[in-house]
Design a protein around this motif. Structure first.
Motif, short mmCIF file in Angstrom:
data_model
loop_
_atom_site.label_atom_id
_atom_site.label_comp_id
_atom_site.label_asym_id
_atom_site.label_seq_id
_atom_site.Cartn_x
_atom_site.Cartn_y
_atom_site.Cartn_z
N GLY A 1 0.84 -1.18 0.00
CA GLY A 1 0.00 0.00 0.00
C GLY A 1 0.88 1.24 0.00
N GLU A 2 0.28 2.42 -0.24
CA GLU A 2 1.06 3.65 -0.33
C GLU A 2 0.41 4.78 0.47
OE1 GLU A 2 2.43 4.87 -4.15
OE2 GLU A 2 2.79 2.84 -4.86
N PRO A 3 0.49 4.73 1.80
CA PRO A 3 -0.02 5.86 2.59
C PRO A 3 0.97 7.02 2.59
CG PRO A 3 0.92 4.21 4.03
CD PRO A 3 0.99 3.64 2.63
N ASP A 4 0.52 8.15 3.04
CA ASP A 4 1.36 9.35 3.13
C ASP A 4 2.36 9.18 4.27
OD1 ASP A 4 2.44 11.89 3.52
OD2 ASP A 4 0.60 12.88 2.87
N ALA A 5 3.64 9.24 3.97
CA ALA A 5 4.67 9.00 4.98
C ALA A 5 5.14 10.28 5.66
CB ALA A 5 5.87 8.30 4.36
N SER A 6 4.67 11.44 5.21
CA SER A 6 5.12 12.68 5.83
C SER A 6 4.15 13.19 6.89
CB SER A 6 5.31 13.76 4.76
OG SER A 6 4.08 14.07 4.15
N SER A 7 2.95 12.60 6.94
CA SER A 7 1.94 13.07 7.87
C SER A 7 1.95 12.30 9.19
CB SER A 7 0.55 12.97 7.23
OG SER A 7 0.47 13.80 6.09
N PHE A 8 2.85 11.34 9.30
CA PHE A 8 3.04 10.61 10.55
C PHE A 8 4.38 11.00 11.16
CE2 PHE A 8 0.17 7.84 8.11
CZ PHE A 8 -0.83 7.62 9.06
N PRO A 9 4.56 10.80 12.47
CA PRO A 9 5.86 11.13 13.07
C PRO A 9 7.00 10.40 12.37
CG PRO A 9 4.22 10.61 14.77
CD PRO A 9 3.60 10.26 13.46
N ASN A 10 8.04 11.17 12.01
CA ASN A 10 9.17 10.54 11.31
C ASN A 10 10.52 11.02 11.80
OD1 ASN A 10 10.04 12.88 9.53
ND2 ASN A 10 7.91 12.67 8.87
N GLY A 11 10.53 11.96 12.73
CA GLY A 11 11.78 12.39 13.33
C GLY A 11 12.75 13.00 12.34
N GLY A 12 12.24 13.64 11.29
CA GLY A 12 13.11 14.30 10.33
C GLY A 12 13.52 13.43 9.16
N ILE A 13 13.07 12.18 9.12
CA ILE A 13 13.42 11.30 8.01
C ILE A 13 12.80 11.80 6.70
CG2 ILE A 13 12.99 9.01 7.03
CD1 ILE A 13 13.49 7.82 9.74
N LEU B 1 17.50 -1.73 13.91
CA LEU B 1 17.27 -0.32 13.65
C LEU B 1 18.58 0.30 13.17
CD1 LEU B 1 15.16 0.58 16.81
CD2 LEU B 1 14.35 0.85 14.46
N SER B 2 18.50 1.17 12.20
CA SER B 2 19.69 1.87 11.71
C SER B 2 19.95 3.09 12.59
CB SER B 2 19.48 2.31 10.26
OG SER B 2 18.49 3.32 10.20
N ARG B 3 21.11 3.68 12.40
CA ARG B 3 21.42 4.91 13.14
C ARG B 3 20.38 5.99 12.85
NH1 ARG B 3 26.12 7.00 15.50
NH2 ARG B 3 27.30 5.18 14.77
N THR B 4 20.00 6.12 11.60
CA THR B 4 18.99 7.11 11.22
C THR B 4 17.66 6.83 11.91
OG1 THR B 4 20.04 7.46 9.07
CG2 THR B 4 17.74 8.13 9.28
N GLU B 5 17.24 5.58 11.91
CA GLU B 5 15.98 5.21 12.54
C GLU B 5 16.01 5.46 14.04
OE1 GLU B 5 14.58 1.65 9.47
OE2 GLU B 5 15.96 1.21 11.10
N LEU B 6 17.14 5.20 14.67
CA LEU B 6 17.25 5.44 16.11
C LEU B 6 17.18 6.93 16.42
CD1 LEU B 6 20.03 2.84 16.92
CD2 LEU B 6 17.73 2.85 17.90
N HIS B 7 17.87 7.74 15.63
CA HIS B 7 17.82 9.18 15.88
C HIS B 7 16.42 9.74 15.61
CE1 HIS B 7 21.90 10.62 16.90
NE2 HIS B 7 22.27 9.47 16.38
N SER B 8 15.73 9.18 14.64
CA SER B 8 14.36 9.65 14.39
C SER B 8 13.46 9.34 15.58
CB SER B 8 13.80 9.01 13.12
OG SER B 8 13.42 7.66 13.32
N ARG B 9 13.63 8.16 16.16
CA ARG B 9 12.83 7.80 17.34
C ARG B 9 13.17 8.68 18.54
NH1 ARG B 9 12.13 4.00 13.92
NH2 ARG B 9 10.52 2.42 14.16
N TYR B 10 14.42 9.01 18.68
CA TYR B 10 14.84 9.93 19.74
C TYR B 10 14.12 11.26 19.60
CZ TYR B 10 18.01 13.37 21.92
OH TYR B 10 18.53 14.41 22.65
#
Length: 695
Positions: free
Chosen positions: A99-111, A551-560
């Motif tokens: 599926g293809e939901p909008d990925a910018s309208s959910f929390p993403n921590g700057g990703i 989790l990647s470094r990017t994913e961890l920082h986004s969660r932070y």
């Protein structure tokens, strides 16, 4: 039971509706992690569509778990137009798996930037699809993972599934060393106990704080709370019993094995607990349980509160995460057996857990951190913020033997004669339970008691799976090189027992003595969410999660970033709600009381020489408290504005915790004092006594 699983596209439905070769291929994917063939997806999609439509469904949705802590869904109908102006019901394999939901309208921590909107949902075939009945509307829900266009996980399910694979890989390595050639997969299993409060909807609608924040920001303590200890396991009244019955029916339809229900310690508090299931399915089920509790409560004129501390002064709500390890051959790897000192395989996995918890206590604490839990941890119903492990008499004795280099005995269970001839002689367990421990061994599993009631259990289990995988990896790396496996295993277990026994504590975790002892043991005492969140981005954490592909470094920082932003937003919403309630409800009530008292005093003086010292004294007390409320209001207003002007998300979090929250508490103290003096006729808010005891 005919209704159990009736709304689930489960194994029996798949076996009945899929061709044998397709069913076998899908089962291989589910059980052995093999890639899913596109041709299989097409056949499954067709069978799933037909099953759903026969049940009355008109729409389907990719059901996913973004980093909001809630679930998300976008409904699409099965209809497809034809050239002759009619429609047919279609559902393809492509629509099933992606599926293809909008990925910018959910929390993403700057990703993702706002203009970078594309995201993907991917079918998790290991968690069965199900039907949601929403009144007359029936929707086919397909559990999915959710990721950004760039591939980073934007949800809880993706890293959870990764952590389960990492754990299985390392656990199988250990089992091979013990000669187990049959096991091909090891899964963590979870049975999450869910606590919650119920109040009458009529009271809820009159409390802006409950509506907007989930907890009471004001409220004087009632004459009675939980001190009589007469709530726990008490009889359940008819209204709540009817609610619980409907909750069970809804859960059973979805294949959720809801097993236990009872009153909890606090008035108005209850618990529901399911039978264990594989962790990703248990996580999906717990999200559904929380949703079911809320929706069914509404049908009964009730409101279900899942906040960790909706009422000050009584027990808050947690979510006990009962975690175990099972093989695909049916063995529980945390079952000690009758003589655990002789069960080297069990002791290996036990020591792996001790090593994992000791080395990554900060991560485990961070996984259970949210603003609501800051109100709860350390109180009488919840463990303190210090992570420790309870083993009980039997295993603590074995651990001591390991430290000394020899295993000779296991404390055995005994019999309990109650002293009444008509009562049976009971088998007494080899160890007691410890409800004050945050991480307790309870027979054949570990119970992580620190998890907050509103939080998804995905985060704690991502951490548990990952840290135990790392411990097992370290042990396997060493033992695979051993020339004498038994000798090296004995040596390794002794080293772990000596080094990590500091994490074991079987005493009273609530005591001041334990806080001092924990400090001597150099165990972290992380008291607030703001202090806990940075554990996600330490180099130690990054190395751990990246090594095992969780989790990647990017994913961890986004969660932070997301966790800090959520904390700051929650405290700000609470502060703004307090300000609004005081300005529009509390202050007017206090002023009405003052006016009423003043008018009464004037009226008495006009017609009588009777003393009015009591009325004047009350007037002075109410007036002085109203002044204190006004001063606290202005102080909080200033602090809240100051916080909003800050740019650094961590510094802002510290400010909210230390300054804004302190000002909020001061305002609450003044308002609660005012409530105790203002006539009920003027007070605009339902009292604690009303909400907790009138149901």
């Amino acid at each position: 039971m005919k209704i159990f699983g009736m709304n689930v596209f489960n194994d029996s439905v798949m076996r009945e509706r899929l061709p044998k070769n397709m069913y076998k291929s899908l089962k291989n994917t589910i059980e052995n992690g093999l890639p899913l063939e596109p041709s299989v997806a097409e056949v499954v999609a067709s069978a799933m569509k037909d099953w759903a439509i026969e049940k009355g469904a008109t729409h389907y949705t990719h059901w996913f778990q973004p980093l909001t802590g809630l679930t998300a869904e976008k409904h699409d109908s099965f209809i497809a137009p034809t050239s002759d102006g009619r429609v047919i019901m279609e559902f393809s394999g492509k629509e099933l798996i992606k599926g293809e939901p909008d990925a910018s309208s959910f929390p993403n921590g700057g990703i993702r930037s706002t203009f970078e909107a594309r995201g993907y949902t991917a079918w998790d075939c290991t968690s069965p699809a199900f039907l949601r009945e929403e009144g007359v509307n029936i929707v086919l829900c397909i559990p999915t993972a959710f990721c950004a266009y760039t591939g980073e996980a934007l949800d809880n399910k993706t890293p959870l599934l990764r952590s389960m694979e990492a754990l299985s890989k390392q656990a199988v390595r250990i089992l091979r060393l013990f000669g187990d050639e049959e096991t091909t997969r090891v899964s963590s299993t979870v049975g999450p106990e869910q606590e919650y409060f119920l109040i009458d909807n009529a009271y809820y609608e009159k409390r802006m704080d409950l509506v907007l924040t989930g907890r009471t920001l004001f409220g004087a303590r009632p004459p009675k709370g939980q001190e009589m200890e007469d709530q726990y396991f008490g009889s359940i009244n008819e209204r709540v019993s009817a609610f619980m019955h409907e909750v069970n029916v809804e859960a059973w339809k979805l294949g959720i094995a809801a097993k236990t229900q009872h009153k909890e310690v606090a008035p108005g508090q209850y618990e529901i607990a399911p039978i264990f299931s594989v962790t990703n399915v248990a996580t999906d089920h717990n999200q559904l349980i929380m949703d079911i509790l809320k929706k069914v409560a509404n049908r009964h004129g009730l409101v279900c509160l899942l906040h960790e501390k909706p009422f000050a002064g009584v027990n808050g709500s947690g979510k006990h995460n009962n975690w175990a390890l099972g093989t695909n051959t049916g063995k529980n790897l945390l079952d000690p057996g009758r003589t655990p000192h002789e069960n080297a395989q069990f002791l290996t996995f036990l020591c792996a857990v001790l090593k994992a918890v000791d080395e990554h206590a900060d991560l485990l604490r961070a996984s259970a951190a949210n603003s609501g839990n800051d109100h709860r941890l350390g109180a009488n119903e919840a463990p303190p913020a210090i992570i420790s492990v309870f083993l009980g008499d039997q295993l603590s004795d074995i651990l001591a033997q390991l430290q000394n280099g020899g295993l000779t005995r296991s404390k055995s269970e005994s019999r309990m004669n109650i002293g009444v001839s008509t009562l049976p002689v009971l088998r007494k367990d080899s160890t007691d339970r410890n409800r004050t421990s945050p991480f307790a061994f309870t027979g054949n599993k570990f119970e992580f008691r620190m998890v907050p009631s509103s939080l998804s259990i995905a985060g704690p289990n991502i951490v548990l799976n990952s840290i135990v995988a790392e411990a097992l990896c370290h042990m396997a790396d060493r033992l695979e090189q051993a020339e004498d496996f038994n000798a090296d295993l004995k040596k390794l277990l002794k080293e772990i027992a000596v080094k990590h026994s500091r994490i074991v504590f079987d005493g009273n975790n609530y005591s001041d003595e334990w806080v001092e002892e924990a400090e001597r043991r150099r165990l972290p005492n992380i008291c607030s969410t703001v202090d806990a969140i940075p554990a996600w981005i330490t180099e130690k954490a990054v190395t751990l999660f990246v090594k095992h592909g969780v989790l990647s470094r990017t994913e961890l920082h986004s969660r932070y970033e997301i966790l800090l932003e959520q904390y700051n937003k929650i405290i700000n919403i609470e502060a703004q709600t307090m300000l609004t309630m005081v300005k529009r409800q509390i202050m007017p009530a206090g002023l009405k009381m003052i006016q009423s008292l003043a008018a009464g005093i004037s009226a008495v003086k006009a017609v009588s020489s009777a003393p009015v010292s009591v009325q004047e004294g009350l007037l002075n007390r109410v007036s002085s408290i109203v002044v204190a409320v006004d001063e606290s209001l202005r102080a909080l207003e200033g602090k809240a504005k100051e916080a909003l002007a800050m740019d650094d998300v961590f510094a802002q979090g510290v400010f909210y915790r230390d300054e804004v929250f302190t000002a909020m508490n001061a305002l609450r103290v003044a308002v609660d004092q005012l409530e105790e003096l203002v006539d009920k006729e003027y007070w605009p808010l339902p009292s604690y006594a009303d909400m907790l005891f009138k149901l």
